[in-house]
Design an enzyme around this catalytic site. Structure first.
Site, PDB file in Angstrom:
ATOM      1  N   SER A 154       6.115  30.332-102.475  1.00  0.00           N
ATOM      2  CA  SER A 154       7.100  31.180-103.160  1.00  0.00           C
ATOM      3  C   SER A 154       8.086  30.338-103.952  1.00  0.00           C
ATOM      4  CB  SER A 154       7.878  32.008-102.143  1.00  0.00           C
ATOM      5  OG  SER A 154       6.995  32.836-101.443  1.00  0.00           O
ATOM      6  N   GLU A 191      13.563  29.538-103.622  1.00  0.00           N
ATOM      7  CA  GLU A 191      13.041  29.343-102.270  1.00  0.00           C
ATOM      8  C   GLU A 191      12.501  27.934-102.156  1.00  0.00           C
ATOM      9  OE1 GLU A 191      10.267  29.815 -98.795  1.00  0.00           O
ATOM     10  OE2 GLU A 191       9.880  29.059-100.771  1.00  0.00           O
ATOM     11  N   ARG A 211      14.937  32.087 -94.504  1.00  0.00           N
ATOM     12  CA  ARG A 211      14.701  30.821 -95.222  1.00  0.00           C
ATOM     13  C   ARG A 211      15.893  29.858 -95.157  1.00  0.00           C
ATOM     14  NH1 ARG A 211      10.521  33.138 -94.947  1.00  0.00           N
ATOM     15  NH2 ARG A 211       8.868  33.163 -96.519  1.00  0.00           N
TER      16      ARG A 211
HETATM   17  N1  EPU Z   1       3.657  42.158-105.411  1.00  0.00           N
HETATM   18  C1  EPU Z   1       3.459  42.609-106.695  1.00  0.00           C
HETATM   19  N2  EPU Z   1       3.048  41.679-107.624  1.00  0.00           N
HETATM   20  C2  EPU Z   1       2.852  40.376-107.328  1.00  0.00           C
HETATM   21  C3  EPU Z   1       3.045  39.949-105.999  1.00  0.00           C
HETATM   22  C4  EPU Z   1       3.461  40.858-105.050  1.00  0.00           C
HETATM   23  O1  EPU Z   1       3.637  43.776-107.005  1.00  0.00           O
HETATM   24  O2  EPU Z   1       2.473  39.599-108.227  1.00  0.00           O
HETATM   25  C5  EPU Z   1       4.027  43.158-104.379  1.00  0.00           C
HETATM   26  C6  EPU Z   1       2.924  43.332-103.331  1.00  0.00           C
HETATM   27  O3  EPU Z   1       1.982  44.255-103.745  1.00  0.00           O
HETATM   28  C7  EPU Z   1       3.719  43.785-102.121  1.00  0.00           C
HETATM   29  C8  EPU Z   1       5.074  43.101-102.287  1.00  0.00           C
HETATM   30  O4  EPU Z   1       5.162  42.692-103.648  1.00  0.00           O
HETATM   31  O5  EPU Z   1       3.901  45.158-102.149  1.00  0.00           O
HETATM   32  C9  EPU Z   1       5.234  41.882-101.380  1.00  0.00           C
HETATM   33  O6  EPU Z   1       4.208  40.921-101.646  1.00  0.00           O
HETATM   34  P1  EPU Z   1       3.589  39.993-100.490  1.00  0.00           P
HETATM   35  O7  EPU Z   1       3.021  40.834 -99.423  1.00  0.00           O
HETATM   36  O8  EPU Z   1       2.695  39.012-101.148  1.00  0.00           O
HETATM   37  O9  EPU Z   1       4.818  39.284 -99.838  1.00  0.00           O
HETATM   38  P2  EPU Z   1       6.016  38.471-100.500  1.00  0.00           P
HETATM   39  O10 EPU Z   1       7.289  39.121-100.074  1.00  0.00           O
HETATM   40  O11 EPU Z   1       5.803  38.264-101.964  1.00  0.00           O
HETATM   41  C10 EPU Z   1       6.382  36.914 -98.470  1.00  0.00           C
HETATM   42  C11 EPU Z   1       6.721  35.457 -98.320  1.00  0.00           C
HETATM   43  C12 EPU Z   1       5.449  34.626 -98.373  1.00  0.00           C
HETATM   44  C13 EPU Z   1       4.471  35.096 -97.323  1.00  0.00           C
HETATM   45  C14 EPU Z   1       4.165  36.575 -97.594  1.00  0.00           C
HETATM   46  C15 EPU Z   1       3.185  37.188 -96.625  1.00  0.00           C
HETATM   47  C16 EPU Z   1       8.946  35.182 -99.355  1.00  0.00           C
HETATM   48  C17 EPU Z   1       9.710  34.674-100.528  1.00  0.00           C
HETATM   49  N3  EPU Z   1       7.617  35.040 -99.399  1.00  0.00           N
HETATM   50  O12 EPU Z   1       5.880  37.068 -99.793  1.00  0.00           O
HETATM   51  O13 EPU Z   1       5.815  33.287 -98.053  1.00  0.00           O
HETATM   52  O14 EPU Z   1       3.281  34.331 -97.334  1.00  0.00           O
HETATM   53  O15 EPU Z   1       5.402  37.315 -97.505  1.00  0.00           O
HETATM   54  O16 EPU Z   1       3.735  37.353 -95.385  1.00  0.00           O
HETATM   55  O17 EPU Z   1       9.549  35.687 -98.414  1.00  0.00           O
HETATM   56  C18 EPU Z   1       6.382  31.152 -98.937  1.00  0.00           C
HETATM   57  O18 EPU Z   1       7.439  31.267 -98.300  1.00  0.00           O
HETATM   58  O19 EPU Z   1       6.148  30.148 -99.656  1.00  0.00           O
HETATM   59  C19 EPU Z   1       5.434  32.237 -98.876  1.00  0.00           C
HETATM   60  C20 EPU Z   1       4.317  32.211 -99.566  1.00  0.00           C
END
Ligand code: EPU
Length: 309
Positions: A232, A302, A184
């Protein structure tokens, strides 16, 4: 990109802008230009259609010492309630062009939105960008902050980026080495991105389209895609998922004014209708404090913040 704030807009600046960019709007509400639907007015808002218009806008702003802010699709942006001083620019027209280069190269303007770029490439049997499905912003904004998903980042597919040099008003080409992409972040903060050359991979059109649909389904299942949000809120701390931490801290559904922590994904904040930027900031502060006291983790934003509180 933001420079120091002047107290008032010089009259001659207003005249120069109105002459060169006749469609520029004074006092334009920026809430209409962000996916949060939050934010006060821009002193001046202009949509640029050509590189020549961009060079003129920069020249006029610098001549009168007026700050300049480039916004993309506004899908990662919290605009504060008093709005943004100076000139706010959005890239349209020529900046929305897409074209194929030799082999698997794709040329795109900074104003092209990623969903369009990914679909356009897929139709032509060019894959490798579909892991960016779900990033709604423009290519320019995505490059500045190296937007991405867990499957990949925009920096992974960049061959070169073209930027307008603010001093010479000429376009210069930057290589990935100079762009310093990391999670990022990039060296493009404060640069005026014009476009980029992306290196994709040849593939079967139908396979690529299928992958795009699969990624879309995954987003729909795990993110509040149809609400007013900017994706995010915080970066994932090293080795952790911030969404998981916020959920474990019991903050899903936390509400301040008309903003709330999404019950679908805890790292998203939703505008329930008439949220103000100060409501969103209230949630940011409350979440940061709780995550610090509960887990000893410092959260880094972010989403980007622009403007005056
Ligand atoms: N999780 C929870 N509770 C929640 C949300 C997530 O327990 O309310 C857990 C999920 O079950 C999973 C883990 O956290 O085990 C990761 O969640 P997710 O797969 O949704 O990915 P993320 O790390 O939260 C990142 C990016 C997103 C992108 C997704 C999918 C960042 C800050 N965010 O989210 O990017 O869409 O991966 O690839 O790195 C953005 O940058 O605006 C964005 C949405």
């Amino acid at each position: 990109m933001t420079s120091p704030l002047p107290t008032t807009l010089p009259h001659a600046f207003r005249e120069a802008i109105a002459k060169r960019l006749p469609d520029a709007r004074f006092g334009e509400p920026l809430a209409e230009h962000t996916t949060f639907k939050i934010g006060g007015p821009a002193d001046v808002y202009a949509e640029l259609r050509t590189e020549a218009e961009m060079a003129d806008a920069v020249r006029i702003a610098d001549e009168y010492g007026v700050p300049l802010t480039v916004v993309g699709y506004g899908s990662n942006l919290l605009v504060l309630d008093s709005g943004v001083r100076g000139l706010v620019l959005r890239l349209k027209g020529d900046f929305e062009r897409l074209g194929t280069g030799s082999g698997t190269l794709l040329e795109a303007g900074a104003g092209v939105r990623l969903p369009k770029l990914i679909a356009w490439a897929g139709e032509r049997g060019l894959g490798g960008s579909e892991n960016l499905v779900g990033v709604p912003g423009t290519l320019g904004g995505s490059l500045v902050m190296n937007a991405g998903t867990r499957e990949g980042e925009v920096g992974d597919i960049v061959r070169e980026v073209r930027v307008l040099d603010r001093k010479t008003l000429r376009v210069v080409v930057l290589s990935p080495r100079e762009l310093k992409f990391s999670y990022r972040a990039s060296a493009l903060d404060d640069r005026l991105v014009v476009g980029a050359l992306l290196e994709l991979k040849a593939g079967r059109r139908d396979d690529i389209i299928t992958r795009i649909r699969e990624f879309q389904q995954k987003r729909l299942a795990t993110q509040p895609v149809h609400t007013h949000n900017v994706g995010s809120t915080f970066k994932n701390p090293p080795g952790q998922f911030v969404g998981r931490l916020i959920e474990r801290a019991g903050l899903k559904g936390l509400r301040v004014g008309d903003a709330r922590v999404s019950p679908v994904h805890a790292n998203f904040i939703e505008n329930m209708g008439s949220a103000k930027a100060c409501d969103v900031l209230g949630i940011v502060t409350a979440v940061r404090e709780k995550i610090r006291s509960e887990f000893g983790v410092e959260l880094e934003l972010e989403m980007r913040i622009v403007g005056e509180a």
